[in-house]
Design an enzyme around this catalytic site. Structure first.
Site, short mmCIF file in Angstrom:
data_model
loop_
_atom_site.label_atom_id
_atom_site.label_comp_id
_atom_site.label_asym_id
_atom_site.label_seq_id
_atom_site.Cartn_x
_atom_site.Cartn_y
_atom_site.Cartn_z
N SER A 1 7.02 -8.83 -6.56
CA SER A 1 6.90 -10.18 -5.99
C SER A 1 5.49 -10.75 -6.12
O SER A 1 5.26 -11.90 -5.73
CB SER A 1 7.32 -10.17 -4.52
OG SER A 1 6.36 -9.47 -3.76
N ASP B 1 -0.95 -6.67 0.78
CA ASP B 1 -1.53 -6.08 -0.44
C ASP B 1 -1.81 -7.18 -1.46
O ASP B 1 -2.85 -7.17 -2.14
CB ASP B 1 -0.58 -5.05 -1.05
CG ASP B 1 -0.07 -4.06 -0.03
OD1 ASP B 1 -0.80 -3.78 0.95
OD2 ASP B 1 1.07 -3.58 -0.18
N GLU C 1 -3.83 4.57 2.86
CA GLU C 1 -2.70 5.49 2.60
C GLU C 1 -3.15 6.73 1.85
O GLU C 1 -2.32 7.47 1.33
CB GLU C 1 -1.60 4.77 1.83
CG GLU C 1 -0.74 3.90 2.72
CD GLU C 1 0.47 3.32 2.00
OE1 GLU C 1 1.47 3.08 2.67
OE2 GLU C 1 0.40 3.10 0.78
N GLY D 1 3.51 1.16 -2.91
CA GLY D 1 2.28 1.83 -2.48
C GLY D 1 1.21 0.77 -2.32
O GLY D 1 1.01 -0.05 -3.24
N LYS D 2 0.52 0.79 -1.18
CA LYS D 2 -0.40 -0.32 -0.90
C LYS D 2 -1.48 -0.46 -1.98
O LYS D 2 -1.84 -1.57 -2.37
CB LYS D 2 -1.03 -0.14 0.48
CG LYS D 2 0.00 -0.23 1.60
CD LYS D 2 -0.61 -0.18 2.97
CE LYS D 2 0.44 0.05 4.04
NZ LYS D 2 1.47 -1.00 4.11
O1 RIB Z 1 2.43 -2.64 1.98
C1 RIB Z 1 3.68 -2.34 1.44
C2 RIB Z 1 3.72 -0.94 0.93
O2 RIB Z 1 3.59 -0.05 2.02
C3 RIB Z 1 5.02 -0.56 0.26
O3 RIB Z 1 5.01 -0.83 -1.12
C4 RIB Z 1 5.17 0.91 0.61
O4 RIB Z 1 5.05 1.75 -0.50
C5 RIB Z 1 4.08 1.20 1.64
O5 RIB Z 1 3.04 1.86 1.08
#
Ligand code: RIB
Length: 316
Positions: free
Chosen positions: A294, A255, A143, A42-43
């Site tokens: 990571s 991110d 998001e 999740g971003k």
């Molecule tokens: O930017 C990468 C993220 O985009 C992933 O972790 C995925 O969950 C989406 O939200």
């Protein structure tokens, strides 16, 4: 400079369901890939973990379902020392899930089922006002509902708190939102989409950054992967050189960039150094699998930066 920034991230959390493939399947095509992998993602949550590992004191505001994946998402944030008091747990929707293909060059394709992320309302953000006002920087992405992003940016801006917005996934941005943004951090593709420019044109990073700045945000960083980054600022442009690396998985690199940038800007590190720090952090992250898994730690980022001394930033 402060030893540690207080960073509040308002945004999404997903469970990433990942398959590494030789190439991304075409419509109608079936491809055999690696074993199935599952990572917290999740971003928004990725930005929060990146900022925390870069050394910031982080609070996360988001929404998860009252389910197993939501519990795991909260647990992985808590394990990073992140304050999750602003995370809403709802029975109205399932936790967010992202289905991800990663090809042999490390590039990814992602489809997200937002679930509870889509239920994060401006009213919930208003209840987190004190948290936002205690921050040195607020970090956002797209998001969660755009009205919620707007409310978080408005509250931060009114309190004089700088806002870093990663406009991903790309979508049209209301002028009222842009006026409350201090640093917009699109990648080249998103920057091109936002202003309708061809990303193949070598002038696009500068032109897109200038055009986006004219729409009202204070400054724009266009991230260019292993070609570095370009920052258009009212006080003068900065360019950060790239560090070619062997990418294993680029998921979450943007991110990591914005989370690490916020950690450094929030403690008052000069822009030039904060940009190089964020660029190094993103470069390290693509050398490992997964998004949050990571994100590099502060000592690793500083060591990578030291190793590239002599290739530091230049004014444009
Ligand atoms: O930017 C990468 C993220 O985009 C992933 O972790 C995925 O969950 C989406 O939200």
């Amino acid at each position: 400079m402060k030893p540690q920034a207080r960073v509040t991230v308002v945004g999404s959390t997903n469970m990433d369901m990942v398959v590494h493939v030789p190439k991304t399947p075409l419509p109608g095509e079936t491809i055999l890939g690696s074993d199935f992998l599952r990572f917290p993602g999740g971003k928004g949550a990725n930005q929060a973990v990146a900022a925390a590992r870069a050394g910031a004191k982080v609070s996360f505001v988001g929404a998860v379902g009252a389910d197993e994946l939501g519990e795991k998402a909260r647990a992985s944030l808590i394990a990073e020392g992140i304050d999750v008091s602003g995370v809403m747990v709802t029975a109205e929707g399932a936790s967010g899930v992202a289905l991800i293909f990663v090809d042999e060059s490390g590039q990814n394709s992602i489809a997200v089922a937002p679930g509870a992320n889509a239920l994060l309302t401006p009213e919930h953000i208003k209840r987190q006002r004190a948290l936002i006002e205690r921050s040195d920087v607020v970090v956002l992405q797209l998001e969660i509902p755009i009205t919620t992003v707007e409310e978080a940016a408005r509250l931060a801006h009114e309190a004089g708190i700088p806002v870093v917005l990663d406009p991903a996934p790309a979508q049209p941005l209301p002028d009222a939102l842009l006026r409350n943004v201090s640093v917009l951090t699109p990648n080249l593709l998103e920057a091109g989409q936002l202003v309708g420019l061809d990303t193949e044109n070598p002038d696009t990073p500068e032109r897109a950054a200038q055009q986006l700045s004219q729409l009202g945000c204070e400054s724009v960083i266009v991230t260019l992967g292993d070609e570095g980054a370009f920052w258009a600022r009212p006080t003068g442009n900065l360019r950060c050189p790239g560090h070619p690396v062997r990418a294993v998985d680029t998921t979450g690199a943007g991110d990591v960039f914005s989370g690490a940038l916020a950690a450094e800007l929030g403690r008052g590190r000069p822009d030039r150094e904060a940009l190089a720090f964020a660029n190094s952090a993103a470069g390290l992250s693509v050398q490992h699998r997964g998004a949050q898994t990571s994100a590099p730690r502060r000592h690793e980022i500083e060591a990578a930066l030291a190793a590239t001394t002599g290739r530091a930033l230049g004014d444009d």
